[in-house]
Structure formats: C-alpha cells, structure tokens
Design a protein around this motif. Structure first.
Motif, PDB file in Angstrom:
ATOM      1  N   GLY A  42       0.820  -1.292  -0.079  1.00 24.03           N
ATOM      2  CA  GLY A  42       0.040  -0.049   0.007  1.00 24.03           C
ATOM      3  C   GLY A  42       0.943   1.228  -0.081  1.00 24.03           C
ATOM      4  O   GLY A  42       2.099   1.223   0.350  1.00 24.03           O
ATOM      5  N   THR A  43       0.335   2.353  -0.473  1.00 28.03           N
ATOM      6  CA  THR A  43       0.811   3.559  -0.441  1.00 28.03           C
ATOM      7  C   THR A  43      -0.270   4.714   0.022  1.00 28.03           C
ATOM      8  O   THR A  43      -1.511   4.375   0.230  1.00 28.03           O
ATOM      9  N   GLU A  44       0.114   5.980   0.287  1.00 26.87           N
ATOM     10  CA  GLU A  44      -0.982   6.891   0.569  1.00 26.87           C
ATOM     11  C   GLU A  44      -1.847   7.038  -0.541  1.00 26.87           C
ATOM     12  O   GLU A  44      -3.042   7.160  -0.137  1.00 26.87           O
ATOM     13  N   ASP A  45      -1.410   7.163  -1.816  1.00 21.89           N
ATOM     14  CA  ASP A  45      -2.318   7.118  -2.825  1.00 21.89           C
ATOM     15  C   ASP A  45      -3.435   6.038  -3.198  1.00 21.89           C
ATOM     16  O   ASP A  45      -4.317   6.016  -3.800  1.00 21.89           O
ATOM     17  N   ASN A  46      -2.731   4.726  -2.856  1.00 26.52           N
ATOM     18  CA  ASN A  46      -3.455   3.582  -3.207  1.00 26.52           C
ATOM     19  C   ASN A  46      -3.083   2.458  -2.171  1.00 26.52           C
ATOM     20  O   ASN A  46      -2.070   1.878  -2.265  1.00 26.52           O
ATOM     21  N   ARG A  47      -3.944   2.380  -1.338  1.00 24.31           N
ATOM     22  CA  ARG A  47      -3.694   1.339  -0.011  1.00 24.31           C
ATOM     23  C   ARG A  47      -3.597  -0.180  -0.579  1.00 24.31           C
ATOM     24  O   ARG A  47      -3.280  -0.969   0.051  1.00 24.31           O
ATOM     25  N   TYR A  48      -4.133  -0.250  -1.779  1.00 22.31           N
ATOM     26  CA  TYR A  48      -4.035  -1.683  -2.339  1.00 22.31           C
ATOM     27  C   TYR A  48      -2.758  -1.967  -3.469  1.00 22.31           C
ATOM     28  O   TYR A  48      -3.103  -2.896  -4.109  1.00 22.31           O
ATOM     29  N   LEU A  49      -2.000  -1.313  -3.431  1.00 26.68           N
ATOM     30  CA  LEU A  49      -0.902  -1.326  -4.386  1.00 26.68           C
ATOM     31  C   LEU A  49       0.265  -2.306  -3.743  1.00 26.68           C
ATOM     32  O   LEU A  49       0.535  -1.932  -2.639  1.00 26.68           O
ATOM     33  N   LEU A  50       0.781  -3.120  -4.451  1.00 23.30           N
ATOM     34  CA  LEU A  50       2.128  -3.929  -4.039  1.00 23.30           C
ATOM     35  C   LEU A  50       3.110  -3.297  -4.830  1.00 23.30           C
ATOM     36  O   LEU A  50       2.891  -3.269  -6.228  1.00 23.30           O
ATOM     37  N   SER A  51       4.118  -2.999  -4.518  1.00 22.48           N
ATOM     38  CA  SER A  51       5.333  -2.616  -4.802  1.00 22.48           C
ATOM     39  C   SER A  51       5.885  -3.616  -6.062  1.00 22.48           C
ATOM     40  O   SER A  51       6.520  -3.468  -7.120  1.00 22.48           O
ATOM     41  N   GLN A  52       5.766  -4.957  -5.612  1.00 25.50           N
ATOM     42  CA  GLN A  52       6.263  -5.934  -6.416  1.00 25.50           C
ATOM     43  C   GLN A  52       5.377  -7.068  -6.601  1.00 25.50           C
ATOM     44  O   GLN A  52       4.618  -7.456  -5.486  1.00 25.50           O
ATOM     45  N   THR A  53       5.119  -7.878  -7.761  1.00 26.07           N
ATOM     46  CA  THR A  53       4.050  -8.783  -8.041  1.00 26.07           C
ATOM     47  C   THR A  53       4.818 -10.155  -8.506  1.00 26.07           C
ATOM     48  O   THR A  53       4.077 -11.035  -8.640  1.00 26.07           O
ATOM     49  N   GLU A  54       6.103 -10.042  -8.488  1.00 28.31           N
ATOM     50  CA  GLU A  54       6.702 -10.917  -9.191  1.00 28.31           C
ATOM     51  C   GLU A  54       8.288 -10.908  -8.304  1.00 28.31           C
ATOM     52  O   GLU A  54       9.052 -10.063  -8.596  1.00 28.31           O
ATOM     53  N   TYR A  55       8.820 -12.291  -8.049  1.00 34.77           N
ATOM     54  CA  TYR A  55      10.081 -12.326  -7.686  1.00 34.77           C
ATOM     55  C   TYR A  55      10.605 -13.555  -8.220  1.00 34.77           C
ATOM     56  O   TYR A  55      10.013 -14.599  -8.314  1.00 34.77           O
ATOM     57  N   LYS A 136      -8.639  -7.003  -5.041  1.00 31.06           N
ATOM     58  CA  LYS A 136      -8.069  -5.685  -5.250  1.00 31.06           C
ATOM     59  C   LYS A 136      -6.649  -5.577  -6.005  1.00 31.06           C
ATOM     60  O   LYS A 136      -6.038  -4.414  -5.938  1.00 31.06           O
ATOM     61  N   GLY A 137      -6.100  -6.657  -6.246  1.00 29.42           N
ATOM     62  CA  GLY A 137      -4.896  -6.627  -6.990  1.00 29.42           C
ATOM     63  C   GLY A 137      -3.356  -7.063  -5.945  1.00 29.42           C
ATOM     64  O   GLY A 137      -2.376  -7.002  -6.441  1.00 29.42           O
ATOM     65  N   MET A 138      -3.817  -7.367  -4.703  1.00 28.07           N
ATOM     66  CA  MET A 138      -2.504  -7.529  -3.788  1.00 28.07           C
ATOM     67  C   MET A 138      -2.339  -9.067  -3.631  1.00 28.07           C
ATOM     68  O   MET A 138      -2.484  -9.778  -2.861  1.00 28.07           O
ATOM     69  N   GLU A 139      -1.583  -9.405  -4.918  1.00 28.03           N
ATOM     70  CA  GLU A 139      -1.038 -10.957  -5.077  1.00 28.03           C
ATOM     71  C   GLU A 139      -0.066 -10.774  -6.007  1.00 28.03           C
ATOM     72  O   GLU A 139       0.264  -9.912  -6.710  1.00 28.03           O
ATOM     73  N   GLY A 140       0.987 -11.695  -5.916  1.00 24.75           N
ATOM     74  CA  GLY A 140       2.000 -11.964  -6.759  1.00 24.75           C
ATOM     75  C   GLY A 140       2.667 -13.361  -6.683  1.00 24.75           C
ATOM     76  O   GLY A 140       1.952 -14.316  -5.958  1.00 24.75           O
ATOM     77  N   VAL A 141       3.952 -13.525  -7.387  1.00 24.22           N
ATOM     78  CA  VAL A 141       4.331 -15.087  -7.217  1.00 24.22           C
ATOM     79  C   VAL A 141       5.885 -14.824  -6.922  1.00 24.22           C
ATOM     80  O   VAL A 141       6.460 -13.850  -7.389  1.00 24.22           O
ATOM     81  N   PHE A 142       6.243 -15.910  -6.501  1.00 20.43           N
ATOM     82  CA  PHE A 142       7.460 -16.401  -6.204  1.00 20.43           C
ATOM     83  C   PHE A 142       7.913 -17.197  -7.280  1.00 20.43           C
ATOM     84  O   PHE A 142       7.265 -18.543  -7.165  1.00 20.43           O
ATOM     85  N   ASN A 143       8.725 -17.182  -8.081  1.00 17.31           N
ATOM     86  CA  ASN A 143       9.189 -18.105  -9.115  1.00 17.31           C
ATOM     87  C   ASN A 143      10.351 -18.634  -8.909  1.00 17.31           C
ATOM     88  O   ASN A 143      11.544 -17.787  -8.847  1.00 17.31           O
ATOM     89  N   ILE A 144      10.678 -20.155  -8.421  1.00 17.68           N
ATOM     90  CA  ILE A 144      11.821 -20.271  -7.898  1.00 17.68           C
ATOM     91  C   ILE A 144      12.513 -21.514  -9.025  1.00 17.68           C
ATOM     92  O   ILE A 144      11.631 -22.388  -9.404  1.00 17.68           O
ATOM     93  N   LYS A 145      13.663 -21.355  -9.614  1.00 23.97           N
ATOM     94  CA  LYS A 145      14.367 -22.348 -10.315  1.00 23.97           C
ATOM     95  C   LYS A 145      15.051 -23.197  -9.652  1.00 23.97           C
ATOM     96  O   LYS A 145      15.756 -23.062  -8.524  1.00 23.97           O
TER      97      LYS A 145
END
Length: 145
Positions: A42-55, A136-145
C-alpha cells in the motif's frame, strides 16, 4: 580396436554427463544473502498497491526480503506453499530477531516492517497475497528455479 575406442568415448561421455549434474556447494548457504527489492504493501495514494508482484529466485541461494506496511489498512501477507518450501533462517521485526522453523503469515495492523532471511529449497511457482485483498490486486508470485 574401433570397438574399444567407441567404448572409451561412450564411457567418457557418460562420466561428463554425470559429473555435470552434481551440485557443488561450499560454505554456509545462509550467509551473505542477496537483498531482494522491498515488498511495500500500500501507499498513501493507493492502499491496495503492491510494489512487487513477481520475484525470481534460485534454490540454494540465500535471500533477504524486507516487507513494509504503509499502515493504510491491515495486511495479512500469506504465502502458504512458499513458506513451506523454504529454509527459514530468521525474521527481524522492530528490535527483535525471531528464530523460527516455519512461517504462516505476517500480519501488519499498522505501519511497520519485517525482514525475512531464507533459502528456497524447492523449485516452482508459489503465490503470495494479502488475505482478503486479492481481488483488489494484492497478489503476486515467487518463481523459483
């Protein structure tokens, strides 16, 4: 003579193939972790924002991930399959260092941060999300090789 030469060549090729698949690790894999980009919830402008959605990670490498809550709402960060397939070295939160063997979720009721130190031990795609806020878009993924 050709038979012996072919047999020797085949044997050498087999030896090279076998030796190239053996993983070699020297030293303590948990030391000198690679710092991942911070995961800001989250940020002040968008409480549902993730800075990263993939690692993108590799098994056997040590990592540290700082998770920062903006405090705009409560966040319960979950990654059940990911958390069950890592070697968890420690969690740092505030002035505390927590030594644990497993992690279920990180819950932030207000602004704060936590760092997790870990080594992935199983390849695959592992989802992470803020419970109840996935739509609300607060999801992401860890890709592990």
């Amino acid at each position: 003579m050709n038979f012996m030469k072919s047999l020797a060549t085949c044997g050498l090729a087999s030896l090279i193939a076998v030796s190239s698949t053996v993983a070699v690790a020297e030293g303590d894999l948990t030391r000198r972790p690679t710092k991942l980009p911070d995961l800001v919830l989250g940020t002040e402008d968008n409480r549902y924002l993730l800075s990263q959605t993939e690692y993108n990670l590799e098994t056997g490498k040590s990592y540290k991930l700082k998770i920062i809550s903006s405090g705009q709402t409560e966040y319960a960060l979950k990654a059940p399959d990911f958390f069950s397939t890592i070697f968890l070295r420690k969690i740092e939160a505030g002035d505390m260092e927590i030594k644990a063997t497993s992690l279920n979720e990180l819950e932030f009721e207000q602004e704060g941060e936590a760092e997790i130190y870990f080594v992935p031990i199983k390849p695959g795609k592992f989802e992470f999300y803020a419970e109840g806020l996935e739509e609300k878009g607060m999801e992401g993924v860890f890709n592990i090789k």
